[in-house]
Design a protein around this motif. Sequence first.
Motif, short mmCIF file in Angstrom:
data_model
loop_
_atom_site.label_atom_id
_atom_site.label_comp_id
_atom_site.label_asym_id
_atom_site.label_seq_id
_atom_site.Cartn_x
_atom_site.Cartn_y
_atom_site.Cartn_z
N LYS A 165 39.86 38.91 36.00
CA LYS A 165 41.17 38.60 36.60
C LYS A 165 42.30 39.19 35.76
CE LYS A 165 43.96 34.83 38.49
NZ LYS A 165 44.05 33.38 38.73
N MET A 238 41.72 39.98 45.54
CA MET A 238 42.20 38.90 44.69
C MET A 238 43.62 38.50 45.09
SD MET A 238 43.34 40.58 41.00
CE MET A 238 44.22 39.10 40.48
N TYR A 240 47.28 37.76 44.08
CA TYR A 240 48.16 38.16 42.98
C TYR A 240 49.60 37.94 43.39
CZ TYR A 240 50.47 41.13 39.50
OH TYR A 240 51.29 41.60 38.50
#
Length: 569
Positions: A165, A238, A240
């Motif tokens: 991450k 992901m 973000y």
Amino acid sequence: MTAEELAKTRLLEIGLTPQQWFTVTTQQRLLASQGKTITVKELLKRNRFVADDGIQEAFGGEDENTVASEQILPLSLCRKYSVFPTSISGETLNLKTTKPLNQKQKQRLMDACSTKVKELNLIPTDLKDLAQLLFANDAPEQLEDLISEIRSDDISPRLIQAAIKLILSQALMGRASDIHLDKKPDPEAWISYRIDSELKQVHLLPESIMAALFTVLKSECGMDAANQRSAQDGRLSMKYRGRNVDFRVAAQPVVDGETLTLRILDGHNLPTLETVFPQQKLILNRIDSLIKVSGKAGGIVIISGATGSGKSTTQYTLANRFARDRINIITVEDPVEYLLPFARQIQIQASIKQQAKEMERSILRQDPDVLIFGEIRDTDSATTALAFAESGHLVLCTIHANSVVQTIERFMSMVDEKSKEDALYILAHHLKLAVHQKLARSLCKCAEGQDQKTIEAISLQVKHATHGQLHVGPGAKKRKGCPQCNNTGIKGRVAVHETLMIEENEHLRKAFSNWMIHEKFSTPEKLHSMNGVDFITRAETAQTLLNIGAIDPDVAMNAIGINQARETT
């Protein structure tokens, strides 16, 4: 009038349609009925009906927990002055701070801001809040600390997940286009980022930790983590800063190990057409006429360039401009690049040898208005694209070529000999726009103007080196350097285009067809003499970019193929 009604009024003024507002509010009601909370603002950004800056302006600024740009201010400067940027509204930087700032400090922060600002709006906060904000955005330091923790502890999935991450977050904050991970023997296991065309080694890891990263990443991308002998493709997503970012992932065995490349596909960072074609009104007007799809007139638009020249980005930027909620856009790609809201996107299944031509009949049954082909790479895709254009659909496609004229030649080389005559006729009568682009490194906003005497001296050098193709005017700027560009004077890239546009005119189309058939693409200068054909050279585009201070003279010369270094004045 409520804040939402006021925002709606502003959005309608800048291009949002009533139907699009209805679509967004309907989506909000559906999600609310399922117990999910999402704002109209977030849905507008997800659907990309209007540009993010327009949404931000309509709603009066950015949400506090979402930063307007990937890095408005360098984090080192934020720590130095105990501040943190929350958003930019117009030319005002909204800044959380734990203490008052003097005028010199304020000016330093405004100069270092990623976009031009004229004033600061200081928002008092406490040290605890500021520390949390800085920590949440300080991926490089966090990653080094985490790697140290992994070294001293067992390699646990939790720590590896956290490291992944942070690697992805750091790449996004640094405006990287690609992330490269090399699983090689010590000391060769590097994590590298490609930023503004240049590859930079950033983190050197122990081989054992890199192997663990590979295992987790490949598993999350849908690959076989145990297979280290075959090339594999996958996809990763992901969350973000309030949005979903996609990564296209490719694994490739190499002599002494394995390499992973992650291409960042952030649809929210797609440029506007005005950014792709700055100060180029002729091209923008032609594109505006193309996107107003009405009826089945047919046509083909080709974007060409080398690998990594931004062809897909330009193609999707153009596609983003269509009224995607009112017309049927179908994409046929291998692989799918950006996710385009309201479009029907088809992934060609190479694993089962599925070809574009085999899909032609089934796609026609879907009643498309616009077809987007990821890349023309073989006879099937070339002939299928022409068939769709001839049957009344607007086709957007990309191809590898070195110039606009070679774009046409390269397209025709994909067609087999027995079909070439028909293909030439179709392309000559349906080609609307051909764009060839090269990427050039653009000046940072810190670039400075120059005095008249200096400009005149540089102009003489440039005219001589380019044989009169370029000159330097009062708008030209030179590199300076600031924290935002790591004192290089360069930040980001801009496309330098060569463009061919053809009007709808039967006589003109016949002349263009004759040129294609008889001249065999060897005399592009004849295009200038055809009334209704606009042929914009790369030198003309480079001159425009030079005039507005987007690139400097050395970059402009390099863009048109002249690598001669000029004397510095």
